[in-house]
Write a protein that holds these residues in place. Structure first.
Motif, PDB file in Angstrom:
ATOM      1  N   GLU A  18      26.672  22.130  65.087  1.00  0.00           N
ATOM      2  CA  GLU A  18      26.388  22.506  66.475  1.00  0.00           C
ATOM      3  C   GLU A  18      25.672  21.342  67.152  1.00  0.00           C
ATOM      4  OE1 GLU A  18      24.404  26.383  68.636  1.00  0.00           O
ATOM      5  OE2 GLU A  18      24.068  26.042  66.535  1.00  0.00           O
ATOM      6  N   ARG A  19      26.003  21.074  68.415  1.00  0.00           N
ATOM      7  CA  ARG A  19      25.342  19.977  69.147  1.00  0.00           C
ATOM      8  C   ARG A  19      23.852  20.210  69.202  1.00  0.00           C
ATOM      9  NH1 ARG A  19      28.473  16.379  72.992  1.00  0.00           N
ATOM     10  NH2 ARG A  19      26.384  15.605  73.233  1.00  0.00           N
ATOM     11  N   THR A  20      23.094  19.136  69.156  1.00  0.00           N
ATOM     12  CA  THR A  20      21.644  19.239  69.179  1.00  0.00           C
ATOM     13  C   THR A  20      21.103  19.575  70.557  1.00  0.00           C
ATOM     14  OG1 THR A  20      21.484  16.855  69.456  1.00  0.00           O
ATOM     15  CG2 THR A  20      21.305  17.716  67.225  1.00  0.00           C
ATOM     16  N   GLY A  21      21.887  19.371  71.598  1.00  0.00           N
ATOM     17  CA  GLY A  21      21.446  19.710  72.954  1.00  0.00           C
ATOM     18  C   GLY A  21      22.235  18.945  73.983  1.00  0.00           C
ATOM     19  N   PRO A  22      22.074  19.310  75.262  1.00  0.00           N
ATOM     20  CA  PRO A  22      22.802  18.596  76.306  1.00  0.00           C
ATOM     21  C   PRO A  22      22.414  17.128  76.323  1.00  0.00           C
ATOM     22  CG  PRO A  22      21.435  20.364  77.227  1.00  0.00           C
ATOM     23  CD  PRO A  22      21.212  20.333  75.756  1.00  0.00           C
ATOM     24  N   GLY A  23      23.413  16.278  76.346  1.00  0.00           N
ATOM     25  CA  GLY A  23      23.158  14.851  76.367  1.00  0.00           C
ATOM     26  C   GLY A  23      22.751  14.294  75.012  1.00  0.00           C
ATOM     27  N   TYR A  27      24.697  16.124  65.998  1.00  0.00           N
ATOM     28  CA  TYR A  27      25.015  17.487  65.596  1.00  0.00           C
ATOM     29  C   TYR A  27      24.100  17.872  64.448  1.00  0.00           C
ATOM     30  CZ  TYR A  27      29.347  17.309  68.273  1.00  0.00           C
ATOM     31  OH  TYR A  27      30.257  17.221  69.282  1.00  0.00           O
TER      32      TYR A  27
END
Length: 59
Positions: A18-23, A27
């Motif tokens: 899962e992506r760590t956050g926007p921008g 992952y």
């Protein structure tokens, strides 16, 4: 989100990243299962994936 089905010489697995956050450029691993097990995909997908069905593609 990325779902990776991998057959290694020692153990086959399905990993959900899962992506760590926007921008964010990275992952993190959120769920892991052996092939033949079940893995839950986090929201917004929010389903349980039967990893047994993926075995046919990891050849």
């Amino acid at each position: 989100m990325r779902v990776v089905a991998e057959r290694a010489s020692s153990q086959s697995s399905v990993d959900v990243f899962e992506r760590t956050g926007p921008g964010g450029g990275g992952y993190r691993t959120t769920h892991m299962s052996g092939l033949g097990g079940k893995v839950t995909l986090p929201d917004p997908v929010g389903i349980e994936l039967d990893a047994e069905e993926l075995e046919q593609y990891v050849d």
